[in-house]
Motif scaffolding. Structure first.
Motif, PDB file in Angstrom:
ATOM      1  N   HIS A 142      -0.776  17.485 -11.946  1.00 47.28           N
ATOM      2  CA  HIS A 142       0.637  17.219 -11.694  1.00 47.28           C
ATOM      3  C   HIS A 142       0.984  17.301 -10.209  1.00 47.28           C
ATOM      4  O   HIS A 142       1.919  16.649  -9.736  1.00 47.28           O
ATOM      5  N   ARG A 143       0.236  18.106  -9.467  1.00 41.61           N
ATOM      6  CA  ARG A 143       0.567  18.306  -8.057  1.00 41.61           C
ATOM      7  C   ARG A 143       0.511  17.012  -7.252  1.00 41.61           C
ATOM      8  O   ARG A 143       1.185  16.890  -6.224  1.00 41.61           O
ATOM      9  N   GLN A 190       3.807  13.609  -3.788  1.00 40.59           N
ATOM     10  CA  GLN A 190       4.379  12.318  -3.397  1.00 40.59           C
ATOM     11  C   GLN A 190       5.903  12.395  -3.312  1.00 40.59           C
ATOM     12  O   GLN A 190       6.513  11.912  -2.351  1.00 40.59           O
ATOM     13  N   LEU A 191       6.520  13.014  -4.310  1.00 34.65           N
ATOM     14  CA  LEU A 191       7.979  13.104  -4.321  1.00 34.65           C
ATOM     15  C   LEU A 191       8.498  13.983  -3.189  1.00 34.65           C
ATOM     16  O   LEU A 191       9.511  13.664  -2.553  1.00 34.65           O
ATOM     17  N   ALA A 192       7.801  15.088  -2.936  1.00 31.70           N
ATOM     18  CA  ALA A 192       8.231  15.983  -1.861  1.00 31.70           C
ATOM     19  C   ALA A 192       8.175  15.270  -0.516  1.00 31.70           C
ATOM     20  O   ALA A 192       9.098  15.372   0.305  1.00 31.70           O
ATOM     21  N   ASP A 214      -3.514  13.518   0.394  1.00 33.52           N
ATOM     22  CA  ASP A 214      -4.763  14.036   0.970  1.00 33.52           C
ATOM     23  C   ASP A 214      -4.726  15.559   1.101  1.00 33.52           C
ATOM     24  O   ASP A 214      -5.742  16.233   0.913  1.00 33.52           O
ATOM     25  N   ALA A 215      -3.557  16.097   1.431  1.00 30.77           N
ATOM     26  CA  ALA A 215      -3.435  17.545   1.616  1.00 30.77           C
ATOM     27  C   ALA A 215      -3.700  18.298   0.317  1.00 30.77           C
ATOM     28  O   ALA A 215      -4.115  19.467   0.349  1.00 30.77           O
ATOM     29  N   PRO A 234       0.839  -1.207   0.000  1.00 33.68           N
ATOM     30  CA  PRO A 234       0.000   0.000   0.000  1.00 33.68           C
ATOM     31  C   PRO A 234       0.870   1.252   0.000  1.00 33.68           C
ATOM     32  O   PRO A 234       2.095   1.191   0.076  1.00 33.68           O
ATOM     33  N   VAL A 235       0.216   2.393  -0.080  1.00 37.09           N
ATOM     34  CA  VAL A 235       0.899   3.682   0.038  1.00 37.09           C
ATOM     35  C   VAL A 235       1.271   3.896   1.503  1.00 37.09           C
ATOM     36  O   VAL A 235       0.472   3.617   2.400  1.00 37.09           O
ATOM     37  N   CYS A 236       2.471   4.376   1.756  1.00 37.55           N
ATOM     38  CA  CYS A 236       2.867   4.599   3.145  1.00 37.55           C
ATOM     39  C   CYS A 236       2.152   5.836   3.693  1.00 37.55           C
ATOM     40  O   CYS A 236       1.764   6.735   2.931  1.00 37.55           O
ATOM     41  N   PRO A 237       1.935   5.907   5.003  1.00 44.89           N
ATOM     42  CA  PRO A 237       1.099   6.961   5.595  1.00 44.89           C
ATOM     43  C   PRO A 237       1.560   8.375   5.284  1.00 44.89           C
ATOM     44  O   PRO A 237       0.731   9.266   5.034  1.00 44.89           O
ATOM     45  N   GLU A 238       2.853   8.623   5.295  1.00 46.91           N
ATOM     46  CA  GLU A 238       3.353   9.974   5.060  1.00 46.91           C
ATOM     47  C   GLU A 238       3.014  10.458   3.644  1.00 46.91           C
ATOM     48  O   GLU A 238       2.669  11.637   3.438  1.00 46.91           O
ATOM     49  N   ILE A 239       3.128   9.555   2.690  1.00 48.43           N
ATOM     50  CA  ILE A 239       2.822   9.946   1.314  1.00 48.43           C
ATOM     51  C   ILE A 239       1.312  10.065   1.108  1.00 48.43           C
ATOM     52  O   ILE A 239       0.839  10.969   0.409  1.00 48.43           O
ATOM     53  N   GLN A 240       0.550   9.191   1.731  1.00 46.35           N
ATOM     54  CA  GLN A 240      -0.902   9.310   1.643  1.00 46.35           C
ATOM     55  C   GLN A 240      -1.368  10.638   2.235  1.00 46.35           C
ATOM     56  O   GLN A 240      -2.265  11.295   1.689  1.00 46.35           O
ATOM     57  N   ALA A 241      -0.751  11.048   3.333  1.00 47.36           N
ATOM     58  CA  ALA A 241      -1.114  12.337   3.947  1.00 47.36           C
ATOM     59  C   ALA A 241      -0.813  13.489   2.994  1.00 47.36           C
ATOM     60  O   ALA A 241      -1.576  14.472   2.918  1.00 47.36           O
TER      61      ALA A 241
END
Length: 341
Positions: A238-239, A244-246, A20-21, A10-17
């Motif tokens: 694109h954001r 995700q990369l940031a 979501d932002a 799955p997507v890790c929590p930090e990237i999912q957050a």
């Protein structure tokens, strides 16, 4: 326990957050958003070198758009015969580059070796328009068979490329695992060693769907961006790639995730060795290629483990891939249960 691939996670929590932002309002499209504007600076700091960052959503796009900036349609790309661009990306390289030809070589653990590469390039016969001239060398870090190039090995390949005036591309789908295994600065195995372009993987290591094309020659940006648009890989929103990369490189999340995957691989290798397994490739990242007695493989599958047969390495060869979310304690507990029968 699913060890079929690190793509199953799955997507890790930090990237999912971070994703979501981005759902809280509107933002300019096609990379005009505030997060996208931060990527060049963030990655330039990461690599200690000015870079151009081109986000895309797939590894195939990252590899092939990168290569299209380095080679001509009538040029050649030297790679290992096990390379993902040769074995697992159909005819994408030829499609994205407009016709460039892959020139596969052999080498241990899916690695190219500098001396062999030098001999190969030296022995090429120039038949003018009738032959394909190698213009680029492509390596994978870590490799398709779990090998990790050392700093010295990449530097030696970079020297050969410089000697013969060839570009050097690195497929870094599991780049984080290699950096974590080597405990080195990412610059040491990229631009300092002569790498011109890198596909910086994130999807296998906790992201939803994003890879970054890292160009160490920023003058190639426009060429890469035009190739991205032409190939249909410029996302309007694109954001969501940029976010995700940031998040991926913030506070070294990419290395934290990779370290867990690598440590899980060590724990799993110990477990499998206790069950009669024999490592076929001396790797230090998150892929294990191991020979197991058939009855042991069957018993592991009966316990719920998912993994692939790997017949190219032998009839009893298997591949296990650990990931950012692999539960090391659960692996160790499984080993205890297996010892108890």
């Amino acid at each position: 326990m699913n060890f079929a691939s690190d793509n199953v996670t799955p997507v890790c929590p930090e990237i999912q957050a971070a994703i979501d932002a981005q759902c809280q309002g509107n933002a300019p499209a096609y990379g005009g958003d505030d997060v996208s504007a931060t990527l060049d600076h963030a990655f330039s700091e990461l690599f200690d070198h000015e870079v151009a960052v081109i986000p895309v959503s797939t590894g195939t796009a990252a590899n092939c758009i990168s290569l299209s900036t380095l080679v001509s349609p009538y040029g050649g790309i030297v790679c290992h015969h096990e390379a993902h661009i040769n074995e697992d990306e159909s005819t994408a390289v030829a499609h994205f580059t407009g016709g460039a030809k892959l020139l596969p070589m052999d080498g241990p653990a899916a690695k190219l070796e500098a001396a062999t590469l030098s001999s190969y390039l030296e022995s090429r016969v120039d038949r003018g328009v009738h032959s394909v001239t190698p213009e680029c060398v492509a390596i994978t870090q870590s490799t398709e068979l779990g090998g990790v190039y050392s700093k010295a090995e990449i530097a030696a390949i970079g020297d050969v490329c410089q000697q013969f005036n060839k570009k050097l591309f690195m497929d870094g789908a599991r780049f984080a695992n290699a950096v974590a295994a080597l405990e080195c600065h990412p610059a040491d195995i990229t631009w300092k060693a002569g790498v011109n372009a890198l596909s910086f993987g994130a999807t296998k290591n906790g992201a939803l769907a994003v890879e970054a094309i890292i160009l160490f020659d920023t003058s190639l940006r426009q060429k890469a961006e035009l190739a991205r648009k032409r190939s249909g890989h410029l996302l309007s929103k694109h954001r969501y790639l940029a976010a995700q990369l940031a998040a991926y490189i913030q506070d070294d999340l990419w290395l934290k995730n990779a370290r867990n995957a690598n440590e899980a691989a060590k724990a799993l290798a110990a477990l499998l060795s206790e069950q009669g397994g024999k490592l076929l490739i001396d790797g230090a990242a998150n892929e294990l290629f191991i020979s197991l007695p058939p009855e042991t493989a069957a018993r592991l599958r009966d316990r719920g483990l998912i993994f692939h047969n790997w017949p190219s390495l032998g009839s009893n060869a298997y591949r296990f891939v650990t990931a950012w979310n692999s539960d090391i304690e659960a692996i160790m507990a499984l080993g205890t249960r297996l010892k108890q029968g």
